[in-house]
Design a protein around this motif. Sequence first.
Motif, mmCIF file in Angstrom:
data_model
loop_
_atom_site.group_PDB
_atom_site.id
_atom_site.type_symbol
_atom_site.label_atom_id
_atom_site.label_comp_id
_atom_site.label_asym_id
_atom_site.label_seq_id
_atom_site.Cartn_x
_atom_site.Cartn_y
_atom_site.Cartn_z
ATOM 1 N N ALA A 1 -7.010 20.017 7.450
ATOM 2 C CA ALA A 1 -7.875 20.815 7.946
ATOM 3 C C ALA A 1 -8.964 20.460 6.638
ATOM 4 O O ALA A 1 -9.767 20.591 6.184
ATOM 5 N N GLN A 2 -8.440 19.647 5.311
ATOM 6 C CA GLN A 2 -8.779 19.141 4.169
ATOM 7 C C GLN A 2 -9.712 17.880 4.800
ATOM 8 O O GLN A 2 -10.019 18.202 4.403
ATOM 9 N N LEU A 3 -8.817 16.811 5.568
ATOM 10 C CA LEU A 3 -10.127 16.137 6.114
ATOM 11 C C LEU A 3 -10.613 16.637 6.795
ATOM 12 O O LEU A 3 -12.105 15.892 7.054
ATOM 13 N N SER A 4 -10.920 17.613 7.847
ATOM 14 C CA SER A 4 -12.180 18.238 7.774
ATOM 15 C C SER A 4 -13.001 18.345 7.092
ATOM 16 O O SER A 4 -14.200 18.328 7.322
ATOM 17 N N TYR A 5 -12.771 19.123 5.956
ATOM 18 C CA TYR A 5 -13.349 19.558 5.286
ATOM 19 C C TYR A 5 -14.228 18.419 4.463
ATOM 20 O O TYR A 5 -15.066 18.314 4.218
ATOM 21 N N ARG A 6 -13.478 17.481 3.739
ATOM 22 C CA ARG A 6 -14.213 16.613 3.208
ATOM 23 C C ARG A 6 -14.843 15.232 3.568
ATOM 24 O O ARG A 6 -16.140 14.952 3.455
ATOM 25 N N LEU A 7 -14.739 15.782 5.677
ATOM 26 C CA LEU A 7 -15.542 14.641 6.313
ATOM 27 C C LEU A 7 -16.746 15.145 6.473
ATOM 28 O O LEU A 7 -18.078 14.831 6.374
ATOM 29 N N ALA A 8 -16.874 16.177 6.403
ATOM 30 C CA ALA A 8 -17.634 17.380 7.005
ATOM 31 C C ALA A 8 -18.049 16.908 4.990
ATOM 32 O O ALA A 8 -20.303 17.337 5.389
ATOM 33 N N ILE A 9 -18.347 17.428 3.889
ATOM 34 C CA ILE A 9 -18.781 17.113 3.085
ATOM 35 C C ILE A 9 -19.229 15.852 2.729
ATOM 36 O O ILE A 9 -20.516 15.324 1.996
ATOM 37 N N ASN B 1 -30.959 18.924 11.994
ATOM 38 C CA ASN B 1 -30.250 18.861 12.900
ATOM 39 C C ASN B 1 -28.251 18.864 12.476
ATOM 40 O O ASN B 1 -27.636 19.404 12.858
ATOM 41 N N ASN B 2 -28.272 17.326 11.895
ATOM 42 C CA ASN B 2 -26.982 17.445 11.580
ATOM 43 C C ASN B 2 -26.520 17.715 10.376
ATOM 44 O O ASN B 2 -25.422 18.190 9.929
ATOM 45 N N VAL B 3 -27.905 17.782 10.018
ATOM 46 C CA VAL B 3 -27.195 18.988 7.868
ATOM 47 C C VAL B 3 -27.058 19.951 8.182
ATOM 48 O O VAL B 3 -25.497 20.619 7.511
ATOM 49 N N GLU B 4 -27.439 20.881 9.191
ATOM 50 C CA GLU B 4 -27.084 22.256 9.747
ATOM 51 C C GLU B 4 -25.232 21.540 10.098
ATOM 52 O O GLU B 4 -24.427 22.895 9.992
ATOM 53 N N LYS B 5 -25.019 20.925 11.101
ATOM 54 C CA LYS B 5 -23.641 21.178 11.931
ATOM 55 C C LYS B 5 -22.725 20.486 10.357
ATOM 56 O O LYS B 5 -21.838 21.147 10.714
ATOM 57 N N ALA B 6 -23.308 19.959 10.032
ATOM 58 C CA ALA B 6 -22.194 19.455 8.322
ATOM 59 C C ALA B 6 -21.945 20.404 7.649
ATOM 60 O O ALA B 6 -21.312 20.792 7.300
ATOM 61 N N TYR B 7 -22.777 20.970 7.682
ATOM 62 C CA TYR B 7 -23.280 22.544 6.648
ATOM 63 C C TYR B 7 -22.133 23.727 7.429
ATOM 64 O O TYR B 7 -21.337 24.462 6.729
ATOM 65 N N ARG B 8 -22.565 23.054 8.441
ATOM 66 C CA ARG B 8 -21.421 24.288 9.040
ATOM 67 C C ARG B 8 -19.713 24.244 9.915
ATOM 68 O O ARG B 8 -19.030 25.075 9.509
ATOM 69 N N LYS B 9 -19.623 22.788 9.616
ATOM 70 C CA LYS B 9 -18.643 22.132 9.609
ATOM 71 C C LYS B 9 -18.003 22.609 8.363
ATOM 72 O O LYS B 9 -16.510 23.078 8.463
ATOM 73 N N ILE B 10 -18.799 22.699 7.525
ATOM 74 C CA ILE B 10 -18.199 22.453 5.942
ATOM 75 C C ILE B 10 -17.079 24.160 5.390
ATOM 76 O O ILE B 10 -16.010 24.397 5.375
ATOM 77 N N ARG B 11 -17.926 24.788 6.163
ATOM 78 C CA ARG B 11 -17.694 26.568 5.716
ATOM 79 C C ARG B 11 -16.903 27.267 7.248
ATOM 80 O O ARG B 11 -15.984 27.869 6.384
ATOM 81 N N VAL C 1 0.273 -1.480 -0.275
ATOM 82 C CA VAL C 1 -0.065 0.284 0.108
ATOM 83 C C VAL C 1 1.052 1.207 -0.118
ATOM 84 O O VAL C 1 1.806 1.172 0.772
ATOM 85 N N ARG C 2 0.945 2.085 -0.179
ATOM 86 C CA ARG C 2 1.236 3.332 -0.935
ATOM 87 C C ARG C 2 0.040 4.530 -1.230
ATOM 88 O O ARG C 2 -0.419 4.064 -2.439
ATOM 89 N N LEU C 3 0.057 5.391 0.042
ATOM 90 C CA LEU C 3 -1.771 5.683 0.027
ATOM 91 C C LEU C 3 -1.392 6.873 -1.877
ATOM 92 O O LEU C 3 0.443 7.906 -0.685
ATOM 93 N N GLU C 4 -1.853 7.384 -2.109
ATOM 94 C CA GLU C 4 -1.817 8.389 -3.425
ATOM 95 C C GLU C 4 -2.552 9.565 -2.496
ATOM 96 O O GLU C 4 -3.846 9.428 -1.723
ATOM 97 N N PRO C 5 -2.081 11.204 -2.682
ATOM 98 C CA PRO C 5 -2.793 12.163 -2.470
ATOM 99 C C PRO C 5 -4.343 12.649 -2.978
ATOM 100 O O PRO C 5 -4.526 12.141 -3.243
ATOM 101 N N VAL C 6 -5.441 13.353 -2.398
ATOM 102 C CA VAL C 6 -6.740 13.157 -2.126
ATOM 103 C C VAL C 6 -6.583 14.694 -2.977
ATOM 104 O O VAL C 6 -6.456 15.573 -2.566
ATOM 105 N N GLY C 7 -7.217 15.237 -4.096
ATOM 106 C CA GLY C 7 -7.501 16.237 -4.559
ATOM 107 C C GLY C 7 -9.279 16.790 -3.880
ATOM 108 O O GLY C 7 -9.568 15.905 -3.149
ATOM 109 N N GLU C 8 -9.021 18.476 -3.801
ATOM 110 C CA GLU C 8 -10.292 19.079 -3.650
ATOM 111 C C GLU C 8 -11.239 18.567 -4.003
ATOM 112 O O GLU C 8 -12.003 18.440 -5.085
ATOM 113 N N LEU C 9 -12.764 18.315 -3.465
ATOM 114 C CA LEU C 9 -13.567 18.249 -3.284
ATOM 115 C C LEU C 9 -14.498 19.334 -3.413
ATOM 116 O O LEU C 9 -14.566 20.528 -2.663
#
Length: 449
Positions: free
Chosen positions: A431-439, A367-377, A249-257
């Motif tokens: 930060a990208q992980l937080s963004y990607r997981l929120a999306i 409530n979860n939609v609001e939380k995810a939307y807020r985390k994305i911002r 295994v060698r993990l490739e970088p992930v592009g921005e969503l």
Amino acid sequence: MKTRNLLKNSLALGAWLCLGTGDVFAQVSVTLNQAVEKALANNKLYHIKSLQVEEKKAKVQEDRVKAYPAFSVSSTYQYNANIGQLSIAEGTLGVLPLPTGNVALPNNELNVDLGRHQTFNAGASVYQPVSQLSKIKTGVQVALTDVEIAERERVKVSLQIMQAVERLYYGILINEKQKEEASAKLELARLKLYDLESARFSGKTIDSNESGLQANIADEEQNLLKLDIQNEDYMADMRRLTGLESGEVRLEPVGELPFETSRTVEDYKTVAGENNVDIQLAILGRAKSELAIKAAKLTYRPDLGVFAGYTYQKGNVIFPQNNPFAGLSLKWNVQDLWSNKQVLRQRYLVSEQARQHLADKHDEVSNNVEKAYRKIRQAQSLIQVAERAVTYRQKEMKVQDDKKFAGLNTEADVLNTKSLLAKSEADLFAAQLSYRLAISDLKILTEKY
């Protein structure tokens, strides 16, 4: 010279610690999408859910068969040790007057066998339910609802697997950047110790903080070892999820969503109310409870059906040898009029629970939609700041490399800047992980699968 050899050995030990788990990252490159595909193909729970879908589909076919005529055949052979007889006493049928005198009918006792020792029976019949057809149809609808529930549960498991792989994938990438930072700090601490020992050896300094520098080296080695252990745990979990073997295994970088910023949080709530898997499961649960009420009401009806058949028998002289027949069948358990009231009451209570559960899921998803939307911002803002930090650190790294080439700085300056660059890159990955997981959370909440 002894000190220089000690430094070389220490640097070699640091490289070994840094690359101690390097066999995990071998020649084969794996992207995030490939890891998700392998995880879905390897996960046993996902396969179980797929088998449950097929099981529920088979149950639908089983229930549909009940609406068709039921054809049955039967046959028996029997040996009778005793057989029945018809006895007619003398004169039972009266007296027949004749010129020669009256003659009794019968003129002596008669014994007639009513069967044979060996008897054989065979028959075939067909039964078509009539009044039960509505109940059977309701049962088929319940089975179809179970199929939809199983499919939604399979989708839910797949989404959970996808998110678990994403978390591990980004966790490993962040871990690698943290190891780069820790390795640079370790080299910097060893270099400071070497400079101190060299200066003291040459008599240029008498101030010694050797114990403090050695403590710094031990701290960085410990930190690097912790990161190696964390990496091993991450990779073990990744192999368990994906089925990948160690060393490939060698993990490739992930592009921005991409993220559609024109939609409001209310828009996402509306879409989630229609597409969310948990809400769909709650809706199906309510529909199933309503079908159960309908089936309980149909239980009040008597069982009415038509039947026809043919029988053949040999060995009984009273019954005909061949007998085709047809008729109606009616069965009604009067006790059901009382017991079914309690069944119906239970079904209404289950239906009310399903309705409350659906309302609760709507609130939870909203409530979860609001939380995810807020985390994305929030994550977007963090990414912008982290990207600027990485850009500045990269420029600083270039300046330090140029200075090193010109002989205007020390190796310590380069290593310090290298560690700061690695830290900023790790922060950007986080930060990208937080963004990607929120999306990912928002997609799971709102998209239809």
